[in-house]
Design a protein around this motif. Structure first.
Motif, PDB file in Angstrom:
ATOM      1  N   SER A   1      37.404  60.665   1.986  1.00  0.00           N
ATOM      2  CA  SER A   1      38.382  60.452   0.920  1.00  0.00           C
ATOM      3  C   SER A   1      37.812  60.873  -0.430  1.00  0.00           C
ATOM      4  O   SER A   1      36.834  60.293  -0.905  1.00  0.00           O
ATOM      5  CB  SER A   1      38.788  58.982   0.873  1.00  0.00           C
ATOM      6  OG  SER A   1      39.475  58.676  -0.326  1.00  0.00           O
ATOM      7  N   ALA A   2      38.437  61.861  -1.049  1.00  0.00           N
ATOM      8  CA  ALA A   2      37.998  62.294  -2.377  1.00  0.00           C
ATOM      9  C   ALA A   2      38.149  61.187  -3.427  1.00  0.00           C
ATOM     10  O   ALA A   2      37.249  60.987  -4.254  1.00  0.00           O
ATOM     11  CB  ALA A   2      38.756  63.547  -2.804  1.00  0.00           C
ATOM     12  N   PRO A   3      39.268  60.431  -3.434  1.00  0.00           N
ATOM     13  CA  PRO A   3      39.373  59.331  -4.404  1.00  0.00           C
ATOM     14  C   PRO A   3      38.287  58.278  -4.225  1.00  0.00           C
ATOM     15  O   PRO A   3      37.773  57.732  -5.203  1.00  0.00           O
ATOM     16  CB  PRO A   3      40.769  58.755  -4.120  1.00  0.00           C
ATOM     17  CG  PRO A   3      41.540  59.895  -3.544  1.00  0.00           C
ATOM     18  CD  PRO A   3      40.547  60.650  -2.717  1.00  0.00           C
ATOM     19  N   ALA A   4      37.932  57.975  -2.972  1.00  0.00           N
ATOM     20  CA  ALA A   4      36.860  57.003  -2.734  1.00  0.00           C
ATOM     21  C   ALA A   4      35.542  57.531  -3.278  1.00  0.00           C
ATOM     22  O   ALA A   4      34.772  56.792  -3.913  1.00  0.00           O
ATOM     23  CB  ALA A   4      36.746  56.703  -1.242  1.00  0.00           C
ATOM     24  N   LEU A   5      35.258  58.806  -3.043  1.00  0.00           N
ATOM     25  CA  LEU A   5      34.013  59.385  -3.543  1.00  0.00           C
ATOM     26  C   LEU A   5      33.942  59.352  -5.067  1.00  0.00           C
ATOM     27  O   LEU A   5      32.869  59.164  -5.643  1.00  0.00           O
ATOM     28  CB  LEU A   5      33.870  60.817  -3.040  1.00  0.00           C
ATOM     29  CG  LEU A   5      33.421  60.978  -1.584  1.00  0.00           C
ATOM     30  CD1 LEU A   5      33.476  62.438  -1.175  1.00  0.00           C
ATOM     31  CD2 LEU A   5      32.020  60.417  -1.374  1.00  0.00           C
ATOM     32  N   ALA A   6      35.084  59.518  -5.723  1.00  0.00           N
ATOM     33  CA  ALA A   6      35.098  59.456  -7.190  1.00  0.00           C
ATOM     34  C   ALA A   6      34.678  58.065  -7.666  1.00  0.00           C
ATOM     35  O   ALA A   6      33.921  57.928  -8.636  1.00  0.00           O
ATOM     36  CB  ALA A   6      36.480  59.814  -7.713  1.00  0.00           C
ATOM     37  N   ILE A   7      35.161  57.032  -6.969  1.00  0.00           N
ATOM     38  CA  ILE A   7      34.775  55.658  -7.321  1.00  0.00           C
ATOM     39  C   ILE A   7      33.298  55.436  -7.017  1.00  0.00           C
ATOM     40  O   ILE A   7      32.566  54.806  -7.804  1.00  0.00           O
ATOM     41  CB  ILE A   7      35.657  54.648  -6.560  1.00  0.00           C
ATOM     42  CG1 ILE A   7      37.105  54.739  -7.053  1.00  0.00           C
ATOM     43  CG2 ILE A   7      35.126  53.224  -6.746  1.00  0.00           C
ATOM     44  CD1 ILE A   7      38.080  53.873  -6.271  1.00  0.00           C
TER      45      ILE A   7
ATOM     46  N   SER B   1      26.030  52.640   8.341  1.00  0.00           N
ATOM     47  CA  SER B   1      27.476  52.789   8.215  1.00  0.00           C
ATOM     48  C   SER B   1      28.177  51.455   8.401  1.00  0.00           C
ATOM     49  O   SER B   1      27.797  50.656   9.255  1.00  0.00           O
ATOM     50  CB  SER B   1      28.002  53.783   9.252  1.00  0.00           C
ATOM     51  OG  SER B   1      29.401  53.970   9.104  1.00  0.00           O
ATOM     52  N   ASN B   2      29.189  51.255   7.570  1.00  0.00           N
ATOM     53  CA  ASN B   2      30.147  50.170   7.775  1.00  0.00           C
ATOM     54  C   ASN B   2      31.493  50.841   8.023  1.00  0.00           C
ATOM     55  O   ASN B   2      32.306  50.993   7.118  1.00  0.00           O
ATOM     56  CB  ASN B   2      30.215  49.258   6.550  1.00  0.00           C
ATOM     57  CG  ASN B   2      31.280  48.191   6.693  1.00  0.00           C
ATOM     58  OD1 ASN B   2      31.724  47.872   7.795  1.00  0.00           O
ATOM     59  ND2 ASN B   2      31.716  47.628   5.571  1.00  0.00           N
ATOM     60  N   PRO B   3      31.723  51.283   9.261  1.00  0.00           N
ATOM     61  CA  PRO B   3      32.924  52.074   9.543  1.00  0.00           C
ATOM     62  C   PRO B   3      34.140  51.185   9.760  1.00  0.00           C
ATOM     63  O   PRO B   3      34.015  49.959   9.873  1.00  0.00           O
ATOM     64  CB  PRO B   3      32.542  52.784  10.847  1.00  0.00           C
ATOM     65  CG  PRO B   3      31.698  51.772  11.549  1.00  0.00           C
ATOM     66  CD  PRO B   3      30.906  51.086  10.462  1.00  0.00           C
TER      67      PRO B   3
ATOM     68  N   GLY C   1      30.787  56.966   5.510  1.00  0.00           N
ATOM     69  CA  GLY C   1      31.984  56.215   5.155  1.00  0.00           C
ATOM     70  C   GLY C   1      31.692  55.323   3.968  1.00  0.00           C
ATOM     71  O   GLY C   1      31.981  54.127   3.973  1.00  0.00           O
ATOM     72  N   THR C   2      31.154  55.913   2.916  1.00  0.00           N
ATOM     73  CA  THR C   2      30.582  55.137   1.811  1.00  0.00           C
ATOM     74  C   THR C   2      31.605  54.314   1.038  1.00  0.00           C
ATOM     75  O   THR C   2      31.261  53.303   0.432  1.00  0.00           O
ATOM     76  CB  THR C   2      29.796  56.059   0.862  1.00  0.00           C
ATOM     77  OG1 THR C   2      28.988  55.279  -0.014  1.00  0.00           O
ATOM     78  CG2 THR C   2      30.745  56.949   0.055  1.00  0.00           C
ATOM     79  N   GLY C   3      32.885  54.727   1.016  1.00  0.00           N
ATOM     80  CA  GLY C   3      33.886  53.959   0.265  1.00  0.00           C
ATOM     81  C   GLY C   3      33.522  53.892  -1.210  1.00  0.00           C
ATOM     82  O   GLY C   3      33.332  54.912  -1.872  1.00  0.00           O
ATOM     83  N   SER C   4      33.386  52.697  -1.732  1.00  0.00           N
ATOM     84  CA  SER C   4      33.031  52.518  -3.141  1.00  0.00           C
ATOM     85  C   SER C   4      31.556  52.748  -3.403  1.00  0.00           C
ATOM     86  O   SER C   4      31.112  52.654  -4.550  1.00  0.00           O
ATOM     87  CB  SER C   4      33.424  51.116  -3.608  1.00  0.00           C
ATOM     88  OG  SER C   4      32.697  50.130  -2.882  1.00  0.00           O
ATOM     89  N   GLY C   5      30.787  53.019  -2.355  1.00  0.00           N
ATOM     90  CA  GLY C   5      29.369  53.335  -2.530  1.00  0.00           C
ATOM     91  C   GLY C   5      28.438  52.146  -2.541  1.00  0.00           C
ATOM     92  O   GLY C   5      27.260  52.278  -2.878  1.00  0.00           O
ATOM     93  N   ILE C   6      28.935  50.987  -2.119  1.00  0.00           N
ATOM     94  CA  ILE C   6      28.099  49.782  -2.269  1.00  0.00           C
ATOM     95  C   ILE C   6      26.805  49.861  -1.460  1.00  0.00           C
ATOM     96  O   ILE C   6      25.743  49.441  -1.931  1.00  0.00           O
ATOM     97  CB  ILE C   6      28.878  48.498  -1.913  1.00  0.00           C
ATOM     98  CG1 ILE C   6      29.397  48.529  -0.467  1.00  0.00           C
ATOM     99  CG2 ILE C   6      29.995  48.259  -2.908  1.00  0.00           C
ATOM    100  CD1 ILE C   6      29.959  47.197   0.000  1.00  0.00           C
TER     101      ILE C   6
END
Length: 288
Positions: A148-154, A189-191, A123-128
């Motif tokens: 989320s593909a958009p999140a992975l792009a970020i 994970s930070n779910p 659940g990486t989100g923005s990848g922080i």
């Protein structure tokens, strides 16, 4: 109007926003963003005339902030663990509390000294988390997963921004599915963990602007943990660690889930408000 007067006028508007306590700081931050300048420059040019062309769009930025839109979404940037990150409406805004999770991952990674490590951020989100861990642990190869593909792009943009794109692999998928057949030393994970019933108690910034899929996890906030904790056990090497960010009041339930799924050495790390914020459990067995 001078730049000082421009900021003062914006501050007066932001005093009517959901966060009047940050009105002055927000007014300055948005002006600096509009001008592409830093605070030192502003202090040296307070009494310069505000050129209409240079401040074009500033009123629009202030208007967005008046609605409660997070300043990080407006500027498109945030900081986490001393590193720069791009953020947008498709991902959560980095929280200082999550730095405790990164610190615990780094501490536990010391058990393997300088050996190559396989770490995953679910659940990486923005990848922080993935980016901060890869930056701190040069011997680690990090996998970052999100549905989320958009999140992975970020997240990929942030890996590139911090020159870590060669050390992080990104996968689109549900929880651990993309890692089937692999083994990991640490899974972090930070779910989503906010109970759906708490929605109305959240600030406007969070409730109306951040992605609900990254915030809420069923009526009690435990839905993702109930899947992730047992699934993670099968992917960890003997002696490997599962490290989770958790919500307020969730320590007893998380501890019970970890115990029920054969984790040992269970412990919790408190945040700066003395709230248990990070849970960790080890897959029992000789370390690999």
């Amino acid at each position: 109007m001078t730049l000082r007067e421009t900021v003062a006028a914006a501050e007066a508007k932001l005093l009517q926003s959901p966060h009047p306590d940050r009105a002055r700081l927000d007014a300055e931050t948005l002006l600096l963003h509009a001008l592409c300048q830093d605070r030192a420059w502003l202090l040296a040019h307070w009494d310069d005339e505000a050129e209409p062309g240079a401040t074009c769009g500033y009123d629009e930025l202030v208007a967005r902030r008046q609605t409660g839109e997070p300043i990080q979404y407006i500027t498109g940037s945030s900081e986490f663990f001393g590193l720069p990150f791009s953020v947008g409406p498709g991902v959560l805004i980095p929280r200082p509390e999550t730095e405790h999770l990164v610190e615990e991952v780094i501490r536990l990674a010391g058990e393997w000294s300088n050996a190559p490590l396989r770490i995953a951020d679910i659940g990486t989100g923005s990848g922080i988390i993935a980016v901060a861990v890869a930056h701190a642990l040069p011997q680690a190869q990090v996998s970052a997963i999100d549905s989320s593909a958009p999140a992975l792009a970020i997240a990929q943009e942030n890996a590139q921004q911090n020159h870590l794109e060669d050390r992080i692999q990104f996968f689109e998928g549900d929880l651990l599915a993309p890692l089937a057949g692999q083994t990991l030393h640490i899974l972090a994970s930070n779910p989503p963990y906010i109970p759906a019933t708490d929605r109305d108690s959240l600030s406007i910034e969070v409730r109306d602007h951040e992605p609900h899929a990254a915030l809420f996890a069923g009526e009690d906030g435990l839905a993702i943990y109930q899947r992730l904790i047992p699934e993670a056990h099968a992917l960890l090497v003997p002696g490997g660690w599962l490290v989770l960010e958790i919500g307020y009041g969730q320590q007893p339930a998380i501890e019970q889930l970890l115990q029920a799924n054969s984790y040992g050495d269970i412990h919790f790390v408190a945040d700066y408000q003395s709230i248990p914020r990070v849970a960790a459990g080890r897959r029992l067995g000789s370390m690999e």
